[in-house]
Design an enzyme around this catalytic site. Structure first.
Site, mmCIF file in Angstrom:
data_model
loop_
_atom_site.group_PDB
_atom_site.id
_atom_site.type_symbol
_atom_site.label_atom_id
_atom_site.label_comp_id
_atom_site.label_asym_id
_atom_site.label_seq_id
_atom_site.Cartn_x
_atom_site.Cartn_y
_atom_site.Cartn_z
ATOM 1 N N ASP A 197 -20.226 -49.508 38.734
ATOM 2 C CA ASP A 197 -20.167 -49.189 37.315
ATOM 3 C C ASP A 197 -21.585 -48.980 36.811
ATOM 4 O O ASP A 197 -22.521 -49.641 37.276
ATOM 5 C CB ASP A 197 -19.489 -50.322 36.531
ATOM 6 C CG ASP A 197 -18.970 -49.865 35.182
ATOM 7 O OD1 ASP A 197 -19.803 -49.569 34.300
ATOM 8 O OD2 ASP A 197 -17.744 -49.797 34.998
ATOM 9 N N LYS A 199 -21.950 -55.414 32.614
ATOM 10 C CA LYS A 199 -20.600 -55.658 33.123
ATOM 11 C C LYS A 199 -20.645 -56.052 34.601
ATOM 12 O O LYS A 199 -19.943 -56.975 35.027
ATOM 13 C CB LYS A 199 -19.732 -54.419 32.940
ATOM 14 C CG LYS A 199 -18.298 -54.609 33.430
ATOM 15 C CD LYS A 199 -17.480 -53.339 33.355
ATOM 16 C CE LYS A 199 -17.102 -52.978 31.943
ATOM 17 N NZ LYS A 199 -16.132 -51.840 31.909
ATOM 18 N N THR A 204 -10.030 -41.969 30.834
ATOM 19 C CA THR A 204 -9.662 -40.609 30.400
ATOM 20 C C THR A 204 -9.042 -40.697 29.005
ATOM 21 O O THR A 204 -7.850 -40.452 28.823
ATOM 22 C CB THR A 204 -8.668 -39.953 31.374
ATOM 23 O OG1 THR A 204 -7.515 -40.808 31.539
ATOM 24 C CG2 THR A 204 -9.300 -39.710 32.723
ATOM 25 N N GLU A 209 -1.823 -44.617 38.884
ATOM 26 C CA GLU A 209 -1.433 -46.033 38.771
ATOM 27 C C GLU A 209 -0.215 -46.179 37.864
ATOM 28 O O GLU A 209 0.000 -45.374 36.948
ATOM 29 C CB GLU A 209 -2.604 -46.863 38.259
ATOM 30 C CG GLU A 209 -3.224 -46.388 36.949
ATOM 31 C CD GLU A 209 -2.506 -46.890 35.715
ATOM 32 O OE1 GLU A 209 -1.737 -47.863 35.833
ATOM 33 O OE2 GLU A 209 -2.710 -46.302 34.648
ATOM 34 N N PHE A 210 0.557 -47.224 38.132
ATOM 35 C CA PHE A 210 1.725 -47.549 37.306
ATOM 36 C C PHE A 210 1.683 -49.051 36.991
ATOM 37 O O PHE A 210 2.565 -49.810 37.383
ATOM 38 C CB PHE A 210 3.024 -47.186 38.033
ATOM 39 C CG PHE A 210 3.147 -45.719 38.352
ATOM 40 C CD1 PHE A 210 3.666 -44.840 37.416
ATOM 41 C CD2 PHE A 210 2.732 -45.223 39.568
ATOM 42 C CE1 PHE A 210 3.784 -43.485 37.691
ATOM 43 C CE2 PHE A 210 2.833 -43.866 39.860
ATOM 44 C CZ PHE A 210 3.360 -42.999 38.922
ATOM 45 N N LEU A 211 0.635 -49.469 36.312
ATOM 46 C CA LEU A 211 0.400 -50.883 36.043
ATOM 47 C C LEU A 211 0.720 -51.220 34.598
ATOM 48 O O LEU A 211 0.212 -50.581 33.691
ATOM 49 C CB LEU A 211 -1.055 -51.249 36.337
ATOM 50 C CG LEU A 211 -1.583 -50.900 37.731
ATOM 51 C CD1 LEU A 211 -3.062 -51.252 37.829
ATOM 52 C CD2 LEU A 211 -0.788 -51.622 38.804
ATOM 53 N N ASN A 244 5.630 -42.100 32.015
ATOM 54 C CA ASN A 244 5.258 -42.764 30.769
ATOM 55 C C ASN A 244 5.925 -42.119 29.562
ATOM 56 O O ASN A 244 6.313 -42.812 28.609
ATOM 57 C CB ASN A 244 3.740 -42.762 30.605
ATOM 58 C CG ASN A 244 3.085 -43.899 31.375
ATOM 59 O OD1 ASN A 244 3.767 -44.763 31.913
ATOM 60 N ND2 ASN A 244 1.768 -43.900 31.438
ATOM 61 N N ALA A 253 14.109 -52.870 20.608
ATOM 62 C CA ALA A 253 13.661 -52.287 19.340
ATOM 63 C C ALA A 253 12.468 -53.067 18.789
ATOM 64 O O ALA A 253 12.353 -54.278 18.978
ATOM 65 C CB ALA A 253 14.798 -52.283 18.333
ATOM 66 N N CYS A 298 -1.744 -46.480 27.400
ATOM 67 C CA CYS A 298 -1.088 -45.426 28.185
ATOM 68 C C CYS A 298 -0.170 -44.524 27.380
ATOM 69 O O CYS A 298 -0.383 -43.311 27.322
ATOM 70 C CB CYS A 298 -0.302 -46.062 29.329
ATOM 71 S SG CYS A 298 -1.346 -46.855 30.578
#
Length: 444
Positions: A30, A35, A86, A155-157, A215, A259, A267
């Site tokens: 990074d 960080k 992004t 990714e699907f986190l 998503n 609901a 996301c």
């Protein structure tokens, strides 16, 4: 296998740490020195259950390290993942790919021959091919003669459950164009074979679309049940019963049929926006997604009206306690949270707003000016005319609502997550409103 992970934001950090727990040697890089120093010291800059423990264990084992030096990170790496942000680009709704392409260009100067460059970030269709073009163009400029492969691995986190999602995924999606890239990616995810997690290989374009379509579909389910909740309020139905009834249909499923005040987070808002723009750019508009975005934005504003109606049409000069401001429980993420519309709406209408959130204060203090912060729900509710339950943290799911009512001046309770049973709220002395269910008044 040696893996380099560019970016230590949510996606990059979680993925890098989990890959190291698979047994791979992972170097996360990074540009932000502060960080990296925090991560080297064992600190975690984001709140994600289980992440700090996993980071500490793998750092101690020598499988995980952090650096600001890109060349150091990618030296000897067979796979280099791009996990940078992004965000939505201001003005047009497109995903901002500045960081992705910058990383690709820098990579061209340091990657080893035969490395696979894998995009982990959520990117529009065509981005992976453009990453390949950027690298190839830079190699030509510098005269470096090496080969490389491109892969897409979205990714699907779920925030708050990211470790479990990575270790026990519903599926892993990988877009490749060569046997060499597929071989490397199979080796990276081989540890998941013991858990029989499906790894799906497809084209670069299909992998890119799968991420956005998934998503957008989930955002559509949320928005659909929210509109059904509005109908239930008009005709006397109970949206929880309706959701249970339709969710038992195997073709529909029960997940994401809860609901509430509208979706938010890192996301769904940006991915629906990007998908809508992709459709417009290719003369194939995604009208359902465009409508979902519009309905969701309006819903957050309508929640302010719901609270004002509970307070007799005005909150001017009244104290309102808000429980939870992060977009969901088990995260400190405030991005596009409903609270960023609802709380300023109440403050702007003259309310004195007291806020309590287990992890939201660090970001919330800057994002929600004009509010006071409390350590727990009862402190927040002390002297309040109404309480608004906005994020269903565990500590807000089992409140002593009789005690809550006793510390308040008024008796309004807006349960925007349908956590409590209306009859229990009435028995505790509340005028109670929720989502898609009948309002109740205090029991005699």
């Amino acid at each position: 296998m040696r893996i380099a992970m560019i970016g230590t934001g949510y996606v990059g950090l979680v993925s890098g740490v989990c890959f190291s727990d698979f047994g791979h040697e992972v170097v996360c890089v990074d540009k932000m020195a502060a960080k990296v120093d925090t991560l080297r010291a064992g600190g975690v800059p984001i709140y994600e259950p289980g992440l700090e423990e996993l980071l500490t264990r793998n750092t101690a084992a020598g499988r995980l390290s952090f650096t600001t030096d890109l060349a150091e990170a990618v030296k000897g790496a067979r796979a280099v993942f791009i996990g940078v942000g992004t965000p939505t680009r201001r003005g047009d709704g497109h995903a901002d790919l500045t960081y992705v392409y910058a990383a690709a260009k820098e990579l061209a100067d340091v990657i080893d021959d035969g490395a696979v460059v894998v995009t982990k970030s959520t990117v529009p269709v065509g981005t992976n091919r453009e990453v390949g073009r950027v690298i190839a163009e830079r190699l030509k400029e510098t005269g470096r003669e090496i080969s490389f492969e491109i892969a897409s691995n979205p990714e699907f986190l779920r925030e708050g459950a990211a470790i479990e999602d990575f270790m026990r995924p519903d599926r892993v999606v990988v877009g490749v164009e060569s046997e060499a890239a597929e071989t490397v990616m199979r080796e990276i995810y081989r540890p998941l074979s013991l858990r029989e997690a499906p790894v799906m290989f497809t084209s670069l374009e299909s992998a890119e679309i799968i991420k956005y379509a998934a998503n957008a579909f989930l955002a559509t389910k949320i928005t659909f049940i929210n509109e059904i909740a509005d109908l239930c309020e008009k005709v006397g139905g109970d949206v929880k019963a309706v959701a249970k009834g339709i969710g038992m249909d195997g073709r529909i499923g029960s997940k994401f049929l809860h609901a509430g005040p509208g979706y938010g987070g890192s996301c769904f808002p940006k991915d629906t926006s990007a998908l809508a723009r992709i459709g417009q750019d290719h003369a194939s508009p995604v009208r359902i997604v465009e409508t979902v975005m519009s309905v969701n934005d309006a819903r957050k504003r309508r929640m302010v009206d719901k609270v004002m109606d509970l307070c007799g049409g005005s909150v001017n000069g009244k104290k309102i306690a808000v429980l939870g401001v992060t977009f969901k429980p088990e995260t400190d993420d405030m991005r596009d949270s409903p609270s960023l519309v609802i709380v300023p709406g109440l403050v702007g209408a003259g309310a004195q707003v007291s806020v309590c959130d287990p992890q939201g204060r660090k970001e919330g203090e800057a994002l929600l000016p004009g509010v006071t912060w409390a350590e727990d729900a009862y402190e927040a509710a002390a002297g309040a005319d109404a309480v608004v339950l906005l994020t269903e943290w565990n500590e807000f799911r089992a409140l002593d609502i009789k005690r809550l009512r006793q510390v308040m001046s008024g008796n309004g309770f807006a349960d925007l997550r349908n956590v409590y049973a209306p009859e229990d709220a009435a028995a505790a002395g509340f005028r109670y409103v929720s989502i898609g269910r009948p309002d109740v008044t205090p029991a005699d």
